[in-house]
Design a protein around this motif. Structure first.
Motif, PDB file in Angstrom:
ATOM      1  N   UNK A 126       0.857  -1.384  -0.129  1.00 28.12           N
ATOM      2  CA  UNK A 126       0.240  -0.006   0.180  1.00 28.12           C
ATOM      3  C   UNK A 126       0.867   1.262   0.089  1.00 28.12           C
ATOM      4  N   UNK A 127       2.007   1.173   0.563  1.00 25.35           N
ATOM      5  CA  UNK A 127       2.800   2.406   0.533  1.00 25.35           C
ATOM      6  C   UNK A 127       3.764   2.570  -0.683  1.00 25.35           C
ATOM      7  N   UNK A 128       3.510   1.759  -1.590  1.00 21.89           N
ATOM      8  CA  UNK A 128       4.320   1.576  -2.678  1.00 21.89           C
ATOM      9  C   UNK A 128       3.396   1.721  -4.098  1.00 21.89           C
ATOM     10  N   UNK A 129       2.270   2.157  -3.957  1.00 23.34           N
ATOM     11  CA  UNK A 129       1.230   2.567  -4.997  1.00 23.34           C
ATOM     12  C   UNK A 129       2.026   3.367  -6.129  1.00 23.34           C
ATOM     13  N   UNK A 130       2.647   4.328  -5.781  1.00 24.82           N
ATOM     14  CA  UNK A 130       3.401   5.339  -6.988  1.00 24.82           C
ATOM     15  C   UNK A 130       4.105   4.541  -8.069  1.00 24.82           C
ATOM     16  N   UNK A 131       5.188   3.692  -7.318  1.00 27.08           N
ATOM     17  CA  UNK A 131       6.281   2.734  -8.229  1.00 27.08           C
ATOM     18  C   UNK A 131       5.267   1.802  -8.741  1.00 27.08           C
ATOM     19  N   UNK A 132       4.349   1.032  -8.288  1.00 26.06           N
ATOM     20  CA  UNK A 132       3.651  -0.098  -8.643  1.00 26.06           C
ATOM     21  C   UNK A 132       2.903   0.376  -9.983  1.00 26.06           C
ATOM     22  N   UNK A 133       2.450   1.514  -9.853  1.00 24.76           N
ATOM     23  CA  UNK A 133       1.502   2.059 -10.985  1.00 24.76           C
ATOM     24  C   UNK A 133       2.393   2.347 -12.112  1.00 24.76           C
ATOM     25  N   UNK A 134       3.508   2.981 -11.672  1.00 24.10           N
ATOM     26  CA  UNK A 134       4.370   3.351 -12.857  1.00 24.10           C
ATOM     27  C   UNK A 134       5.138   2.021 -13.694  1.00 24.10           C
ATOM     28  N   UNK A 135       5.427   0.978 -12.980  1.00 25.72           N
ATOM     29  CA  UNK A 135       6.006  -0.082 -13.633  1.00 25.72           C
ATOM     30  C   UNK A 135       4.937  -1.073 -14.227  1.00 25.72           C
ATOM     31  N   UNK A 136       3.540  -0.818 -13.599  1.00 24.30           N
ATOM     32  CA  UNK A 136       2.497  -1.476 -14.241  1.00 24.30           C
ATOM     33  C   UNK A 136       2.039  -0.860 -15.759  1.00 24.30           C
ATOM     34  N   UNK A 137       2.191   0.552 -15.785  1.00 31.29           N
ATOM     35  CA  UNK A 137       2.188   1.113 -16.971  1.00 31.29           C
ATOM     36  C   UNK A 137       3.308   0.926 -18.095  1.00 31.29           C
ATOM     37  N   UNK A 138       4.392   0.659 -17.503  1.00 33.09           N
ATOM     38  CA  UNK A 138       5.640   0.059 -18.381  1.00 33.09           C
ATOM     39  C   UNK A 138       5.187  -1.282 -18.987  1.00 33.09           C
ATOM     40  N   UNK A 139       4.963  -1.953 -17.995  1.00 34.94           N
ATOM     41  CA  UNK A 139       4.511  -3.439 -18.648  1.00 34.94           C
ATOM     42  C   UNK A 139       3.556  -3.464 -19.517  1.00 34.94           C
ATOM     43  N   UNK A 140       2.471  -2.870 -19.254  1.00 36.23           N
ATOM     44  CA  UNK A 140       1.286  -2.634 -20.074  1.00 36.23           C
ATOM     45  C   UNK A 140       1.518  -2.265 -21.537  1.00 36.23           C
ATOM     46  N   UNK A 141       2.258  -1.266 -21.453  1.00 38.35           N
ATOM     47  CA  UNK A 141       2.742  -0.611 -22.697  1.00 38.35           C
ATOM     48  C   UNK A 141       3.620  -1.458 -23.458  1.00 38.35           C
TER      49      UNK A 141
END
Length: 296
Positions: free
Chosen positions: A191-206
């Motif tokens: 829960x404290x790592x939402x920013x980096x998790x969202x960023x890397x999720x976008x990287x992988x999805x793209x």
């Protein structure tokens, strides 16, 4: 007087900064507008070079052709499935590897870090990868598209560096309260790592959505081609569209679907879905990158 000069200097800097960002934004945006304009313009005006940033003789025949071809729906669903499950699997592996590597007391930590650095700098190559997938009987399966981008060392280090910035006292407090390592990880760290998790999720999805090379390497079955590979095949067939006027309702519609229009329309159609994801993750994007790069 000195305060007034400082204010003037700051205001001038802000003006220069904003102007520069606007110019950079326009440089990035204008090619996109040109593609959209060509996709909705008649072929004659596109060939004549009359289309810049606004459609001329507006038409939707090109977009309709791209969307209504029989293979489009199948390829679209393949890309959606690969992107969803590939991103989930990649995030699971990346996070589960990054968390222990962020702990200095992990035995063999430096050895494993050197391995991931080596993997990031050097790859086995195209032929060994193909032989591996063929030996594992993964060619012409959807798993070949998913496994081909399952783990990125760069994304792993990005998440690891972010985990290292989290206060250790919070995890210690959770353990004092009786939380296990897994409970601490899922209930406190993630829960404290939402920013980096969202960023890397976008990287992988793209990455999964735009992955054309994996389809070319491992897929020959038309029913398993991802959207990007299908779009490439569609573009290569654009020159032969003059002989397919029978598939359109009239000759004028057929004349609008050829050459440059197809190339522009395919790029627009294949880009829109992943662009719809970005607004939901954009607020975490900059924060995830900057905080994750504080420690190395």
């Amino acid at each position: 007087m000195e305060k007034a000069k400082k204010r003037k200097r700051v205001s001038i800097f802000d003006i220069i900064n904003v102007t520069a960002m606007v110019l950079v934004g326009l440089i990035m945006l204008l090619p996109v507008l040109n593609l959209v304009a060509k996709a909705f313009s008649s072929e004659g005006n596109v060939i004549a070079g009359k289309v810049l940033f606004w459609p001329v003789d507006f038409q939707t025949s090109t977009i309709q052709y791209v969307l209504t071809t029989p293979e489009f729906g199948t390829s679209f669903m393949v890309s959606v499935i690969v992107t969803i499950f590939g991103t989930l699997g990649a995030m699971f592996l990346t996070v589960m590897a990054a968390y222990p590597l962020s702990k200095p007391h992990l035995k063999g930590r430096k050895f494993f870090l050197y391995i991931f650095v080596f993997i990031m700098l050097f790859s086995a190559g195209m032929v060994p990868n193909y032989i591996l997938f063929r030996t594992l009987h993964l060619t012409n399966t959807i798993f070949a598209l998913i496994f081909s981008g399952m783990l990125s060392s760069f994304n792993l280090f990005l998440i690891k560096n972010y985990f290292e910035t989290l206060p250790e006292v919070i995890e210690e407090a959770a353990r004092i309260d009786g939380a296990s390592n897994m409970r601490t990880f899922f209930s406190v760290v993630l829960p404290m790592s939402t920013p980096v998790l969202a960023t890397v999720t976008l990287y992988y999805a793209v990455g999964y959505w735009s992955n054309y090379f994996a389809g070319v390497m491992y897929i020959t079955d038309a029913s398993l081609k991802p959207l990007q590979q299908y779009m490439f095949d569609l573009v290569t067939q654009a020159t032969s569209l003059q002989d397919t006027t029978g598939s359109f309702s009239d000759v004028n519609q057929a004349m609008n679907v050829s050459g440059e229009n197809i190339r522009s329309a395919t790029i627009v159609v294949s880009t829109i879905p992943i662009l719809c994801v970005y607004p939901f993750l954009q607020k975490y994007f900059v924060k995830g990158i900057t905080i994750g790069s504080v420690k190395g």
